[in-house]
Scaffold this motif. Structure first.
Motif, PDB file in Angstrom:
ATOM      1  N   GLY A 178       0.780  -1.225   0.000  1.00 39.07           N
ATOM      2  CA  GLY A 178       0.000   0.000   0.000  1.00 39.07           C
ATOM      3  C   GLY A 178       0.812   1.275   0.000  1.00 39.07           C
ATOM      4  N   THR A 179       2.135   1.171  -0.137  1.00 38.56           N
ATOM      5  CA  THR A 179       2.994   2.352  -0.094  1.00 38.56           C
ATOM      6  C   THR A 179       3.783   2.468  -1.394  1.00 38.56           C
ATOM      7  OG1 THR A 179       3.223   2.199   2.310  1.00 38.56           O
ATOM      8  CG2 THR A 179       4.873   3.495   1.135  1.00 38.56           C
ATOM      9  N   TRP A 180       3.769   3.659  -1.961  1.00 38.20           N
ATOM     10  CA  TRP A 180       4.554   3.956  -3.158  1.00 38.20           C
ATOM     11  C   TRP A 180       5.614   4.983  -2.807  1.00 38.20           C
ATOM     12  CZ3 TRP A 180       3.811   3.093  -8.747  1.00 38.20           C
ATOM     13  CH2 TRP A 180       3.059   1.937  -8.987  1.00 38.20           C
ATOM     14  N   ARG A 181       6.680   4.994  -3.618  1.00 37.43           N
ATOM     15  CA  ARG A 181       7.799   5.899  -3.360  1.00 37.43           C
ATOM     16  C   ARG A 181       7.922   6.930  -4.467  1.00 37.43           C
ATOM     17  NH1 ARG A 181      14.284   4.314  -3.137  1.00 37.43           N
ATOM     18  NH2 ARG A 181      15.035   6.473  -3.079  1.00 37.43           N
TER      19      ARG A 181
ATOM     20  N   VAL B 148       5.958   7.810   0.026  1.00 44.98           N
ATOM     21  CA  VAL B 148       7.179   8.092   0.780  1.00 44.98           C
ATOM     22  C   VAL B 148       8.231   8.692  -0.148  1.00 44.98           C
ATOM     23  CG1 VAL B 148       6.719   6.233   2.410  1.00 44.98           C
ATOM     24  CG2 VAL B 148       8.221   5.809   0.461  1.00 44.98           C
ATOM     25  N   ALA B 149       9.144   9.436   0.445  1.00 47.38           N
ATOM     26  CA  ALA B 149      10.265  10.014  -0.301  1.00 47.38           C
ATOM     27  C   ALA B 149      11.514   9.907   0.549  1.00 47.38           C
ATOM     28  CB  ALA B 149       9.979  11.464  -0.654  1.00 47.38           C
ATOM     29  N   HIS B 150      12.641   9.603  -0.094  1.00 50.58           N
ATOM     30  CA  HIS B 150      13.921   9.469   0.584  1.00 50.58           C
ATOM     31  C   HIS B 150      14.907  10.500   0.034  1.00 50.58           C
ATOM     32  CE1 HIS B 150      12.858   4.917   1.047  1.00 50.58           C
ATOM     33  NE2 HIS B 150      12.215   5.669   1.918  1.00 50.58           N
TER      34      HIS B 150
ATOM     35  N   TRP C  39      14.501  21.099  -2.043  1.00 48.00           N
ATOM     36  CA  TRP C  39      13.681  19.914  -1.796  1.00 48.00           C
ATOM     37  C   TRP C  39      12.925  20.035  -0.479  1.00 48.00           C
ATOM     38  CZ3 TRP C  39      10.875  16.078  -3.041  1.00 48.00           C
ATOM     39  CH2 TRP C  39      10.699  14.973  -2.209  1.00 48.00           C
ATOM     40  N   LEU C  40      13.613  20.441   0.583  1.00 45.41           N
ATOM     41  CA  LEU C  40      12.963  20.580   1.883  1.00 45.41           C
ATOM     42  C   LEU C  40      11.900  21.679   1.849  1.00 45.41           C
ATOM     43  CD1 LEU C  40      16.059  20.198   4.246  1.00 45.41           C
ATOM     44  CD2 LEU C  40      14.318  18.495   3.693  1.00 45.41           C
ATOM     45  N   SER C  41      12.189  22.744   1.105  1.00 43.93           N
ATOM     46  CA  SER C  41      11.200  23.811   0.968  1.00 43.93           C
ATOM     47  C   SER C  41       9.951  23.310   0.251  1.00 43.93           C
ATOM     48  CB  SER C  41      11.817  24.984   0.196  1.00 43.93           C
ATOM     49  OG  SER C  41      10.853  25.993  -0.058  1.00 43.93           O
ATOM     50  N   LEU C  42      10.135  22.495  -0.783  1.00 39.85           N
ATOM     51  CA  LEU C  42       8.990  21.928  -1.505  1.00 39.85           C
ATOM     52  C   LEU C  42       8.147  21.059  -0.583  1.00 39.85           C
ATOM     53  CD1 LEU C  42       7.376  21.275  -4.061  1.00 39.85           C
ATOM     54  CD2 LEU C  42       9.077  19.497  -4.582  1.00 39.85           C
ATOM     55  N   LEU C  43       8.780  20.224   0.212  1.00 37.90           N
ATOM     56  CA  LEU C  43       8.039  19.371   1.141  1.00 37.90           C
ATOM     57  C   LEU C  43       7.208  20.200   2.124  1.00 37.90           C
ATOM     58  CD1 LEU C  43      10.701  16.640   2.039  1.00 37.90           C
ATOM     59  CD2 LEU C  43       8.724  16.389   0.525  1.00 37.90           C
ATOM     60  N   ARG C  44       7.789  21.279   2.613  1.00 38.44           N
ATOM     61  CA  ARG C  44       7.063  22.117   3.578  1.00 38.44           C
ATOM     62  C   ARG C  44       5.877  22.802   2.914  1.00 38.44           C
ATOM     63  NH1 ARG C  44      12.762  23.743   5.112  1.00 38.44           N
ATOM     64  NH2 ARG C  44      13.305  22.315   6.813  1.00 38.44           N
ATOM     65  N   ARG C  45       6.077  23.299   1.698  1.00 42.45           N
ATOM     66  CA  ARG C  45       4.963  23.960   0.998  1.00 42.45           C
ATOM     67  C   ARG C  45       3.836  22.973   0.702  1.00 42.45           C
ATOM     68  NH1 ARG C  45       6.549  25.673  -3.997  1.00 42.45           N
ATOM     69  NH2 ARG C  45       8.701  24.936  -3.819  1.00 42.45           N
TER      70      ARG C  45
ATOM     71  N   GLU D 149      13.795   9.942   5.501  1.00 41.14           N
ATOM     72  CA  GLU D 149      12.518   9.545   4.894  1.00 41.14           C
ATOM     73  C   GLU D 149      11.405  10.437   5.395  1.00 41.14           C
ATOM     74  OE1 GLU D 149      11.096   5.267   4.672  1.00 41.14           O
ATOM     75  OE2 GLU D 149       9.527   6.097   5.967  1.00 41.14           O
ATOM     76  N   THR D 150      10.477  10.735   4.521  1.00 42.91           N
ATOM     77  CA  THR D 150       9.234  11.383   4.913  1.00 42.91           C
ATOM     78  C   THR D 150       8.103  10.709   4.157  1.00 42.91           C
ATOM     79  OG1 THR D 150       8.021  13.487   5.060  1.00 42.91           O
ATOM     80  CG2 THR D 150       9.433  13.168   3.141  1.00 42.91           C
ATOM     81  N   ARG D 151       6.928  10.704   4.744  1.00 46.38           N
ATOM     82  CA  ARG D 151       5.789  10.060   4.091  1.00 46.38           C
ATOM     83  C   ARG D 151       4.540  10.884   4.268  1.00 46.38           C
ATOM     84  NH1 ARG D 151       4.841   4.360   5.448  1.00 46.38           N
ATOM     85  NH2 ARG D 151       7.101   4.230   5.204  1.00 46.38           N
ATOM     86  N   LYS D 152       3.713  10.872   3.225  1.00 47.41           N
ATOM     87  CA  LYS D 152       2.444  11.607   3.230  1.00 47.41           C
ATOM     88  C   LYS D 152       1.316  10.599   3.105  1.00 47.41           C
ATOM     89  CE  LYS D 152      -0.073  15.409   3.043  1.00 47.41           C
ATOM     90  NZ  LYS D 152      -0.051  16.274   1.849  1.00 47.41           N
ATOM     91  N   THR D 153       0.391  10.685   4.015  1.00 44.76           N
ATOM     92  CA  THR D 153      -0.807   9.832   3.951  1.00 44.76           C
ATOM     93  C   THR D 153      -1.971  10.677   3.439  1.00 44.76           C
ATOM     94  OG1 THR D 153      -1.277  10.337   6.280  1.00 44.76           O
ATOM     95  CG2 THR D 153      -0.040   8.320   5.805  1.00 44.76           C
ATOM     96  N   PRO D 154      -2.956  10.060   2.814  1.00 46.23           N
ATOM     97  CA  PRO D 154      -4.083  10.816   2.278  1.00 46.23           C
ATOM     98  C   PRO D 154      -4.771  11.647   3.362  1.00 46.23           C
ATOM     99  CG  PRO D 154      -4.137   8.563   1.479  1.00 46.23           C
ATOM    100  CD  PRO D 154      -3.072   8.598   2.539  1.00 46.23           C
TER     101      PRO D 154
END
Length: 298
Positions: free
Chosen positions: A62-65, A101-103, A114-120, A292-297
């Motif tokens: 159930g997890t994609w990267r 998930v993203a590594h 990259w970190l700025s994109l994740l925060r936005r 690693e960071t992950r986003k759930t719906p």
């Protein structure tokens, strides 16, 4: 000004090659199959591809990267990266996937962007998952000389190693028993697809007591060793170090002396980190930390 259009990657396009890492370029060059494992999203402006995101499945159900995401230099700071990331999230959510998930590592180019994109995009702050060391494969030949006393002691205690691909049914049964006491980070599944040749079973008087498993690295000539394990009573006796020496000597024999070996251990495995620093630092070309960071719906 035309709007950005994001569409699935459905055909090969040489203009996309610069928008992903070299290891993923063969995918872009041939275009993913509708039933294949990798999915791509392309951002278009005025008929030109200006951004690309690639997704792939993981071993976690159930997890994609998120494999890579990039925007052409001339089109950055216009929200295209955020639009691609949001589209990737939507794609995963509408197909019932539990997480995306993203590594990244702390030496990655463009880390601040990259970190700025994740925060936005309101992704959680990345957490440290692994420490990695990279060194020349020839370290094992030098270590075998320097650690003669250790390796002789291991041999006297019944240390042995055999090729992973030559394991018998009895060996596999022994592995399954050992897996009941193995934490997820040491499980062979984290080395899949397992690279034959360097991968070994560690034996004590012929009985399976652990393993060192290899997988093909992202960089040419690099072999990763993401899964290494020995039973608890042998963990302080140098058995895993002996296994790493043997695996890397096999790598050198099979693949040549110009290669690179990469070892990793979990962020919370402080004992192994200490061993790696004390024993392997003199041969280290580079050390990094994997996040690693992950986003759930929503």
């Amino acid at each position: 000004m035309s709007e950005t259009v994001i569409a699935p990657l459905e055909r090969a396009d040489e203009r996309l090659l610069a928008l992903t890492y070299p290891r993923f370029r063969p995918i872009v060059a041939t275009a993913p199959d509708a039933n294949g494992p990798v999915r791509g999203m392309v951002a278009w402006r005025n008929g030109e591809p200006v951004g690309l995101a690639l997704l792939g499945p993981t071993l976690e159900p159930g997890t994609w990267r998120l494999l890579s995401i990039a925007v052409a230099r001339a089109w950055r700071r216009q929200g295209i990266g955020l639009a691609l990331l949001r589209q990737a999230e939507t794609w995963a959510a509408t197909r019932g996937h539990l997480a995306l998930v993203a590594h990244h590592n702390d030496h990655m180019g463009g880390l601040d962007a990259w970190l700025s994109l994740l925060r936005r995009a309101r992704w959680p702050e990345p957490s440290w998952t692994f420490m990695r060391l990279f060194g020349p494969v020839t370290w094992a030949q030098e270590a075998a000389v320097e650690w003669t006393t250790l390796l002789r002691r291991l041999a006297a205690c019944g240390f042995g190693a055999t090729a992973w691909e030559d394991r018998s049914e009895a060996d596999q049964a022994a592995i399954e028993i050992l897996l009941t006491d193995v934490s997820p980070g040491f499980n062979p599944q984290w080395a899949e697809p397992i690279l034959a040749g360097p991968s070994i079973l560690i034996r004590e008087h012929g009985r399976v007591v652990g393993w060192v498993l290899a997988s093909q690295g992202a960089e040419p000539g690099t072999v990763y060793y993401p899964a290494g394990f020995v039973v608890a009573r042998l963990q302080r006796g140098g058995w895993l170090i002996g296994g790493l020496v043997e695996a890397c000597r096999r790598q050198a024999r099979i693949m040549g002396n110009a290669g690179v070996s990469c070892f990793q251990t979990a962020a919370d495995n402080h004992a192994m980190q200490s061993v790696m620093r004390r024993r392997l630092d003199k041969w280290t070309l580079r050390r990094d930390r994997q996040f690693e960071t992950r986003k759930t719906p929503d």
